[in-house]
Design a protein around this motif. Sequence first.
Motif: not given
Length: 397
Positions: A66-76
């Motif tokens: 979840h953290v990896v996916l959420g962090g990726s969303v935030a970065l994009v």
Amino acid sequence: MTEPPETAPVAGPADATTPMQPAAGRPERAIAGRVAGGVLGAGLLVMPPVVADLAGGDALLVWAAHVVLGGSVALVLALLVRARIGPSSLAGAVGALLGGWAERAVDGVFAVAFTAGQAAIAWFAATALLTAADGAPPPPGAGGQALALGVLAVGVAGALAPLTPPAALLRWRPWVAGGLALACAVWLWPADPGAGTALAPSGLSGASALWLALTALFFAGVGWEVVTAAVPAASAGPRRTAVGVVLGAVFVGVVYLGLAAVQGLGARAPAGAPLRWVLAVATAAVLTSYVLTNVRTAARIAARLHPAGRRSPARRPAPALVAAVGAACCAFAWAGARDGGVPLLLLGPAAAALVGYALAAAAAVRHGGPLLRAAGALLLAVLVGLAVLAVPALSGV
């Protein structure tokens, strides 16, 4: 979802009443603080026991994903909006990049999702109170519905009152929630209560339980989109923007993985009924405060669905609209009277986050440079793939 600058996220604690002021010369710190503040909120209390019940020994893996996916969303999202739009909500950002239809779509799904999310929060608060009485989460039909409706009634009444929570109180609320979540992980929630409660449905296969845990975590992750307000306000370059988002994601990961690790410990200090009651009542009080601010936010979002509300958004929504949102919350709470009601109600915010983030990824594909287009396409593929895989796994829930 964070509504800059005056409104509140679903799960995040910010509820800020003033815009972010970037730290002089250190915009990455300001961005990291807003990312962490946007994500860490009511989910601190709700999600660790839910994920522990659903995922069991795989809880840490689910949280990490979840953290990896959420962090990726935030970065994009951060790199997409950095030089293209001013501070805005997620709906405003995708609307500016894709058109008014996208803005209305995001506002529409989040307006509905907020109501289901508050019902889930209320059911969780009710389960905490019943756990304090019995020492373990009770089965469905043990009086939880009346307590959940009571939590919603208090929260909606507060939302209707002509009062604004002090900004200092809202700033300290996530710290209180975090400390309380740690105490509850040690002394309130049993390490392995099993299924057939409001926190976990009975009869799920192992794979379906993992998918439900990962999907419900979108509730805890609603707030990653705070970057659409924080990044343009910080006026940082691409490197500092990326560093700020990554630092915020790391902090979120440390907090949630730490809580999950504590929640998963098999041996814990025995707690007597008085301590359990103190923790449960405090949990219900903090979560009721989130219901109050989030009901107002849902009403503000709903108001924007009308053309007049979109042209001149009011700081305080009309009482009739707040009452209508409160009634919708109660309807969801009534429908959630079954085992696994909390994570199932959280599927509403999860679906809204999926729609909003997918549209943001599509905007990156359409408007980004080569690297951002590739990142947006990969993120869009991952989000769509997760939805395609999750729907069959959860169809029998």
